[in-house]
Design an enzyme around this catalytic site. Sequence first.
Site, PDB file in Angstrom:
ATOM      1  N   ASP A 105      -2.182   6.604 -11.110  1.00 59.97           N
ATOM      2  CA  ASP A 105      -1.238   6.599  -9.541  1.00 59.97           C
ATOM      3  C   ASP A 105      -2.958   7.243  -9.261  1.00 59.97           C
ATOM      4  OD1 ASP A 105       0.979   6.065  -8.607  1.00 59.97           O
ATOM      5  OD2 ASP A 105       0.630   7.207  -7.468  1.00 59.97           O
TER       6      ASP A 105
ATOM      7  N   ASP B 158      -8.054   6.235  -8.274  1.00 53.74           N
ATOM      8  CA  ASP B 158      -7.675   4.747  -6.811  1.00 53.74           C
ATOM      9  C   ASP B 158      -8.920   3.675  -7.580  1.00 53.74           C
ATOM     10  OD1 ASP B 158      -8.772   3.354  -5.035  1.00 53.74           O
ATOM     11  OD2 ASP B 158     -10.051   4.710  -3.833  1.00 53.74           O
ATOM     12  N   VAL B 159      -7.647   2.826  -7.605  1.00 51.04           N
ATOM     13  CA  VAL B 159      -8.381   1.763  -8.684  1.00 51.04           C
ATOM     14  C   VAL B 159     -10.023   0.606  -7.425  1.00 51.04           C
ATOM     15  CG1 VAL B 159      -5.986   0.975  -9.099  1.00 51.04           C
ATOM     16  CG2 VAL B 159      -6.405   0.449  -7.019  1.00 51.04           C
TER      17      VAL B 159
ATOM     18  N   ASN C  37      -0.128  -2.627 -11.646  1.00 47.79           N
ATOM     19  CA  ASN C  37       1.176  -2.605 -10.361  1.00 47.79           C
ATOM     20  C   ASN C  37       0.516  -2.456  -8.756  1.00 47.79           C
ATOM     21  OD1 ASN C  37       3.840  -2.406 -10.278  1.00 47.79           O
ATOM     22  ND2 ASN C  37       3.144  -0.441  -9.889  1.00 47.79           N
TER      23      ASN C  37
ATOM     24  N   TYR D 162      -1.035  -8.799   3.000  1.00 46.23           N
ATOM     25  CA  TYR D 162      -0.542  -9.094   1.342  1.00 46.23           C
ATOM     26  C   TYR D 162      -0.283 -10.475   1.281  1.00 46.23           C
ATOM     27  CZ  TYR D 162       3.284  -7.525  -1.861  1.00 46.23           C
ATOM     28  OH  TYR D 162       3.603  -7.165  -3.414  1.00 46.23           O
TER      29      TYR D 162
ATOM     30  N   LYS E  81      -1.999 -11.392  -2.869  1.00 49.34           N
ATOM     31  CA  LYS E  81      -1.230 -11.669  -4.139  1.00 49.34           C
ATOM     32  C   LYS E  81      -1.204 -12.985  -4.083  1.00 49.34           C
ATOM     33  CE  LYS E  81       1.005  -7.639  -4.974  1.00 49.34           C
ATOM     34  NZ  LYS E  81       0.711  -7.489  -5.703  1.00 49.34           N
TER      35      LYS E  81
ATOM     36  N   THR F 242      12.737  -0.783  -4.899  1.00 49.03           N
ATOM     37  CA  THR F 242      12.027   0.045  -5.343  1.00 49.03           C
ATOM     38  C   THR F 242      11.882   0.280  -3.573  1.00 49.03           C
ATOM     39  OG1 THR F 242       9.971  -1.578  -5.349  1.00 49.03           O
ATOM     40  CG2 THR F 242      11.412  -0.930  -7.507  1.00 49.03           C
TER      41      THR F 242
END
Length: 232
Positions: A29, A55-56, A82, A146, A150, A181
Amino acid sequence: MLVTGAAGGLGSATCRVLGAAGARLVVADLADERAGACARELADSGIDAWPVGVDVGDEAQVRRAFANAAERYGAIDAVVNNAAIDITAPIEQLSVADWERIVRTNLTGVFVVARQACLAMAGRGGHIVNIASTASKRAWPNASAYHATKWGVLGLSHALHAELRPRGIKVCAIVAGGMRTPFLLDRFPDIDTTLLQDPRSVALAIRFVLTQPAETVIPEMMVIPMRETSWP
């Protein structure tokens, strides 16, 4: 197994479902403290979980996370991409900096983690599961960045499926509908929660994808609430 965005709603649900099935988890995370809290909660349930802050979108951090995970567990045989963010705003109010931050996390991050996973799985095979969204199929206002990311995740997933299947690496895009969520509830407190699904339902779909026989791969799966409003 490495799960990104692991301390969030779907991430933590995925860790619980996969951990209960016997997976040893790298809980990745952006926030170290959130990763640590999630890993401790999993450990309290008897799940082997190790936290890592990453940090991805940062290749060096991702590479280091995979190296440390290999030291602890020997090999990474599956990743769940994710991690994602969003800023809900009209295009005139969305700054270039915000656009680039969303793209860096949601799309570049998926590429960076998938690329490192390919290196880690070379010669052995494995699984890459990318979390897409109904936002990769349809569009609604004030979510341009977004949607762009995606749709990109879905396209990248199918491209990697075609490229990596001959190497024994299975790639699947999970097209998830709205979930109960913090990702939605914190930003839209008045949302009708009866239109959303439990993130555990999506986590169970991820487990299903990961437990298919060696001869079978699922390139794409859609999981939506019965009353999903973003899909017919």
